[in-house]
Design a protein around this motif. Structure first.
Motif, mmCIF file in Angstrom:
data_model
loop_
_atom_site.group_PDB
_atom_site.id
_atom_site.type_symbol
_atom_site.label_atom_id
_atom_site.label_comp_id
_atom_site.label_asym_id
_atom_site.label_seq_id
_atom_site.Cartn_x
_atom_site.Cartn_y
_atom_site.Cartn_z
ATOM 1 N N LEU A 108 0.825 -1.200 0.000
ATOM 2 C CA LEU A 108 0.000 0.000 0.000
ATOM 3 C C LEU A 108 0.865 1.258 0.000
ATOM 4 N N GLU A 109 1.920 1.263 0.788
ATOM 5 C CA GLU A 109 2.825 2.423 0.823
ATOM 6 C C GLU A 109 3.509 2.619 -0.540
ATOM 7 N N LYS A 110 3.902 1.529 -1.169
ATOM 8 C CA LYS A 110 4.538 1.635 -2.491
ATOM 9 C C LYS A 110 3.547 2.146 -3.532
ATOM 10 N N LEU A 111 2.300 1.693 -3.456
ATOM 11 C CA LEU A 111 1.278 2.171 -4.377
ATOM 12 C C LEU A 111 1.014 3.659 -4.166
ATOM 13 N N THR A 112 0.937 4.080 -2.911
ATOM 14 C CA THR A 112 0.733 5.497 -2.607
ATOM 15 C C THR A 112 1.882 6.326 -3.151
ATOM 16 N N ASN A 113 3.107 5.845 -2.979
ATOM 17 C CA ASN A 113 4.280 6.553 -3.494
ATOM 18 C C ASN A 113 4.227 6.663 -5.016
ATOM 19 N N GLU A 114 3.831 5.589 -5.669
ATOM 20 C CA GLU A 114 3.710 5.585 -7.134
ATOM 21 C C GLU A 114 2.695 6.633 -7.593
ATOM 22 N N LYS A 115 1.560 6.707 -6.905
ATOM 23 C CA LYS A 115 0.529 7.684 -7.266
ATOM 24 C C LYS A 115 0.999 9.112 -7.016
ATOM 25 N N LEU A 116 1.736 9.326 -5.930
ATOM 26 C CA LEU A 116 2.282 10.661 -5.657
ATOM 27 C C LEU A 116 3.303 11.066 -6.718
ATOM 28 N N LEU A 117 4.136 10.118 -7.136
ATOM 29 C CA LEU A 117 5.104 10.415 -8.202
ATOM 30 C C LEU A 117 4.390 10.745 -9.505
ATOM 31 N N SER A 118 3.288 10.055 -9.771
ATOM 32 C CA SER A 118 2.494 10.340 -10.961
ATOM 33 C C SER A 118 1.900 11.743 -10.887
ATOM 34 N N LEU A 119 1.372 12.094 -9.735
ATOM 35 C CA LEU A 119 0.824 13.434 -9.532
ATOM 36 C C LEU A 119 1.914 14.495 -9.675
ATOM 37 N N HIS A 120 3.090 14.200 -9.156
ATOM 38 C CA HIS A 120 4.236 15.107 -9.281
ATOM 39 C C HIS A 120 4.589 15.302 -10.753
ATOM 40 N N GLY A 121 4.553 14.223 -11.517
ATOM 41 C CA GLY A 121 4.841 14.296 -12.951
ATOM 42 C C GLY A 121 3.830 15.142 -13.699
ATOM 43 N N VAL A 122 2.566 15.014 -13.349
ATOM 44 C CA VAL A 122 1.522 15.821 -13.982
ATOM 45 C C VAL A 122 1.750 17.295 -13.679
ATOM 46 N N ALA A 123 2.090 17.603 -12.421
ATOM 47 C CA ALA A 123 2.354 18.999 -12.047
ATOM 48 C C ALA A 123 3.561 19.539 -12.808
ATOM 49 N N MET A 174 3.143 23.275 -7.027
ATOM 50 C CA MET A 174 2.557 21.966 -6.737
ATOM 51 C C MET A 174 3.643 20.903 -6.603
ATOM 52 N N THR A 175 4.630 20.911 -7.498
ATOM 53 C CA THR A 175 5.705 19.912 -7.399
ATOM 54 C C THR A 175 6.448 20.065 -6.078
ATOM 55 N N GLU A 176 6.717 21.301 -5.682
ATOM 56 C CA GLU A 176 7.427 21.539 -4.419
ATOM 57 C C GLU A 176 6.571 21.106 -3.245
ATOM 58 N N PHE A 177 5.277 21.364 -3.291
ATOM 59 C CA PHE A 177 4.363 20.964 -2.225
ATOM 60 C C PHE A 177 4.342 19.448 -2.070
ATOM 61 N N ILE A 178 4.243 18.725 -3.167
ATOM 62 C CA ILE A 178 4.221 17.261 -3.120
ATOM 63 C C ILE A 178 5.535 16.733 -2.556
ATOM 64 N N GLU A 179 6.644 17.295 -3.007
ATOM 65 C CA GLU A 179 7.945 16.866 -2.498
ATOM 66 C C GLU A 179 8.067 17.117 -0.998
ATOM 67 N N ARG A 180 7.701 18.315 -0.572
ATOM 68 C CA ARG A 180 7.868 18.727 0.828
ATOM 69 C C ARG A 180 6.930 17.982 1.766
ATOM 70 N N GLU A 181 5.673 17.854 1.374
ATOM 71 C CA GLU A 181 4.666 17.318 2.277
ATOM 72 C C GLU A 181 4.498 15.797 2.215
ATOM 73 N N PHE A 182 4.845 15.174 1.090
ATOM 74 C CA PHE A 182 4.490 13.773 0.925
ATOM 75 C C PHE A 182 5.641 12.838 0.567
ATOM 76 N N LEU A 183 6.450 13.191 -0.418
ATOM 77 C CA LEU A 183 7.412 12.223 -0.953
ATOM 78 C C LEU A 183 8.475 11.796 0.052
ATOM 79 N N ALA A 184 9.033 12.723 0.790
ATOM 80 C CA ALA A 184 10.063 12.352 1.767
ATOM 81 C C ALA A 184 9.474 11.428 2.834
ATOM 82 N N GLU A 185 8.275 11.741 3.271
ATOM 83 C CA GLU A 185 7.605 10.909 4.277
ATOM 84 C C GLU A 185 7.319 9.514 3.742
#
Length: 111
Positions: free
Chosen positions: A38-53, A61-72
């Protein structure tokens, strides 16, 4: 309401299988592997969202996703992957209990 003269017939209650139960791996390892997936799937979806941004030239938006979600997410994947490795090493039974006790005291600096 009270009924007199009736009969009560008791039947055994069968436990239903949980999605976390696995006969070969044990419940703890199987559940932790599901959590890791589940964590890997969530990470994959966040990376996809980052790519769209990034494709839409949205640096905020890319900075927000990186700061708030990807590192965690990376930290969570690493931690759960370590748990999966530990559970594979301890096997089923007492080792899982010991692992559980270490998790319980993790906040106390024991783990």
């Amino acid at each position: 309401m009270v009924f007199h003269g009736g009969r009560v017939k008791l039947h055994s209650i069968l436990a239903t299988l949980s999605e976390f139960e696995h006969a070969e791996k044990g419940d703890a390892l199987y559940a932790m592997e599901l959590a890791l997936s589940l964590e890997k799937l969530t990470n994959e979806k966040l990376l996809s969202l980052h790519g769209v941004a990034a494709q839409n030239n949205d640096p905020q938006m890319t900075e927000f996703i990186e700061r708030e979600f990807l590192a965690e997410q990376v930290e969570a994947i690493k931690k759960i992957a370590d748990f999966v490795t530990q559970l594979r090493l301890v096997g089923k039974g007492h080792g899982v209990w010991h692992f559980d006790q270490k998790l319980l005291h993790e906040g106390d600096g024991v783990f």
